[in-house]
Design a protein around this motif. Structure first.
Motif, PDB file in Angstrom:
ATOM      1  N   TYR A 100     -27.540  -5.919 -27.166  1.00 31.27           N
ATOM      2  CA  TYR A 100     -27.915  -5.052 -26.045  1.00 31.27           C
ATOM      3  C   TYR A 100     -29.049  -5.762 -25.306  1.00 31.27           C
ATOM      4  O   TYR A 100     -29.838  -6.493 -25.925  1.00 31.27           O
ATOM      5  CB  TYR A 100     -28.442  -3.698 -26.545  1.00 31.27           C
ATOM      6  N   ALA A 140     -32.621  -6.311 -23.759  1.00 33.19           N
ATOM      7  CA  ALA A 140     -33.988  -5.822 -24.023  1.00 33.19           C
ATOM      8  C   ALA A 140     -34.940  -6.973 -23.773  1.00 33.19           C
ATOM      9  O   ALA A 140     -34.502  -8.116 -23.565  1.00 33.19           O
ATOM     10  CB  ALA A 140     -34.123  -5.320 -25.463  1.00 33.19           C
ATOM     11  N   GLU A 163     -33.055  -1.927 -20.223  1.00 31.43           N
ATOM     12  CA  GLU A 163     -33.095  -2.068 -21.677  1.00 31.43           C
ATOM     13  C   GLU A 163     -32.075  -1.126 -22.318  1.00 31.43           C
ATOM     14  O   GLU A 163     -31.980   0.039 -21.930  1.00 31.43           O
ATOM     15  CB  GLU A 163     -34.496  -1.762 -22.220  1.00 31.43           C
ATOM     16  N   GLY A 164     -31.303  -1.637 -23.249  1.00 32.53           N
ATOM     17  CA  GLY A 164     -30.306  -0.810 -23.929  1.00 32.53           C
ATOM     18  C   GLY A 164     -28.910  -0.993 -23.367  1.00 32.53           C
ATOM     19  O   GLY A 164     -27.958  -0.447 -23.920  1.00 32.53           O
ATOM     20  N   ARG A 212     -25.406  -2.288 -23.077  1.00 32.10           N
ATOM     21  CA  ARG A 212     -24.536  -2.988 -24.025  1.00 32.10           C
ATOM     22  C   ARG A 212     -24.060  -4.276 -23.378  1.00 32.10           C
ATOM     23  O   ARG A 212     -23.588  -4.253 -22.236  1.00 32.10           O
ATOM     24  CB  ARG A 212     -23.323  -2.098 -24.333  1.00 32.10           C
ATOM     25  N   LYS A 266     -29.385   0.760 -34.687  1.00 34.25           N
ATOM     26  CA  LYS A 266     -28.708  -0.168 -33.794  1.00 34.25           C
ATOM     27  C   LYS A 266     -29.463  -1.494 -33.807  1.00 34.25           C
ATOM     28  O   LYS A 266     -30.682  -1.504 -33.599  1.00 34.25           O
ATOM     29  CB  LYS A 266     -28.789   0.463 -32.408  1.00 34.25           C
ATOM     30  N   VAL A 312     -30.366  -4.304 -31.857  1.00 31.92           N
ATOM     31  CA  VAL A 312     -30.380  -4.657 -30.430  1.00 31.92           C
ATOM     32  C   VAL A 312     -30.363  -6.178 -30.270  1.00 31.92           C
ATOM     33  O   VAL A 312     -29.556  -6.735 -29.528  1.00 31.92           O
ATOM     34  CB  VAL A 312     -31.619  -4.036 -29.750  1.00 31.92           C
ATOM     35  N   TRP A 350     -33.268   0.058 -33.206  1.00 32.77           N
ATOM     36  CA  TRP A 350     -33.430   1.384 -32.601  1.00 32.77           C
ATOM     37  C   TRP A 350     -32.623   2.407 -33.382  1.00 32.77           C
ATOM     38  O   TRP A 350     -31.456   2.152 -33.727  1.00 32.77           O
ATOM     39  CB  TRP A 350     -32.913   1.396 -31.151  1.00 32.77           C
ATOM     40  N   GLY A 379     -32.969   6.813 -30.469  1.00 35.37           N
ATOM     41  CA  GLY A 379     -33.453   5.634 -29.727  1.00 35.37           C
ATOM     42  C   GLY A 379     -34.840   5.187 -30.171  1.00 35.37           C
ATOM     43  O   GLY A 379     -35.391   4.219 -29.632  1.00 35.37           O
ATOM     44  N   LYS A 438     -37.867   3.376 -31.682  1.00 31.95           N
ATOM     45  CA  LYS A 438     -38.003   1.963 -32.040  1.00 31.95           C
ATOM     46  C   LYS A 438     -38.600   1.839 -33.443  1.00 31.95           C
ATOM     47  O   LYS A 438     -39.583   2.510 -33.761  1.00 31.95           O
ATOM     48  CB  LYS A 438     -38.895   1.251 -31.017  1.00 31.95           C
TER      49      LYS A 438
END
Ligand code: CDP
Length: 253
Positions: free
Chosen positions: A96, A98, A109-110, A112, A172, A174, A205, A210, A212
């Motif tokens: 993703y 970031a 940011e985020g 995909r 996730k 990232v 995340w 979401g 962090k």
């Protein structure tokens, strides 16, 4: 006890001479740095958590046939590793957008990415670890074309392993950074995952919220870094589920 010979001191770790030729002892410090060490702090317990987490990831990688420099954990803050010749590149895999990729390409940011993207940065703090192209790597002889192909394959295997592991505990993956080393078997060279794999070098995340759970908590002042890393370790079963970070020793009568 005789002091061990210090080989190298970095921002978050120290390397000492190991007990056998071809080995080092890697010590995890509590120091946290960001923005090329412009921001610094000491986070009590971080080194202990990263030692455990890096051990956990490296053993898992070995078990699925991805070679690493890891031999064994020695104690709370130290692990025995194989001495390797570090290739002077940071290998970043992104799932993703970031961080610097979002800034460079104007991606939220985020977002995909269409597929995992592997980037290389030249390891030089005085230059701020600049992004480099494969052309630079070959022309300046930091690695050969064969090394590059092997590094991409290794990085993508680490990505699949780490993404799946994290997905299983609601996290996730990232992006992350690894370093790769050369191990020599007489004239035969093998590339292995080296350095560390920990929340210091990944973006993690929570899938639902979401939240962090990585070094961005420190970079962006989002709360307690030790709590975030403890949560990752707890979910992965690396710490007992009821553990809070770094319980103080209690006297038993
Ligand atoms: O982390 P930053 O925004 O400076 O750079 P990035 O290129 O967006 O970082 C991509 C991933 O590599 C993040 O998970 C970073 O934590 C990691 N990284 C690292 O561990 N060490 C570096 N020197 C640079 C990036």
């Amino acid at each position: 006890m005789a002091r061990r010979k210090k080989i190298y001191e970095g921002k978050a770790k120290v390397l000492y001479e190991g007990p056998e030729p071809g080995t080092f002892v890697q010590y995890f410090k509590d120091d946290a740095t960001a923005f090329n060490a412009e921001k610094k702090d000491v986070i009590e317990g971080k080194g202990v958590l990263n030692n455990r987490l890096s051990e956990f990831f490296m053993i898992g990688l070995e078990n699925i046939g991805v070679p690493t420099h890891f031999l064994k954990r020695l104690n709370m803050r130290e692990q025995l590793i194989r001495q390797v010749e570090i290739i002077p590149l940071e290998v970043i895999v992104r799932n993703y957008a970031a961080g610097t990729m979002s800034k460079r390409l104007g991606l939220e940011e985020g977002t995909r990415l269409p597929r995992p993207i592997v980037e290389f940065c030249y390891k030089d703090d005085s230059l701020g670890d600049p992004l480099v192209a494969e052309e630079h790597i070959i022309a300046f002889n930091w690695a050969t074309q064969q090394d590059l192909d092997d590094m991409v394959a290794l990085a993508l295997r680490v990505n699949d392993f780490m993404s799946g592991l994290m997905y299983g505990v609601g996290i996730k993956l990232v992006d992350f950074k690894i370093e790769i080393g050369r191990l020599w078997d007489n004239d035969f060279q093998r590339l292995v995952v080296a350095d560390e794999i920990s929340p210091d070098s990944c973006r993690l995340w929570d899938i639902e919220t979401g939240q962090k759970l990585d070094k961005d908590v420190f970079r962006r002042d989002l709360g307690s870094l030790a709590d975030a890393y403890t949560e990752v370790a707890r979910r992965l079963g690396v710490l007992p589920s009821n553990a809070t970070h770094m319980p103080k020793p209690t006297l038993i009568n």
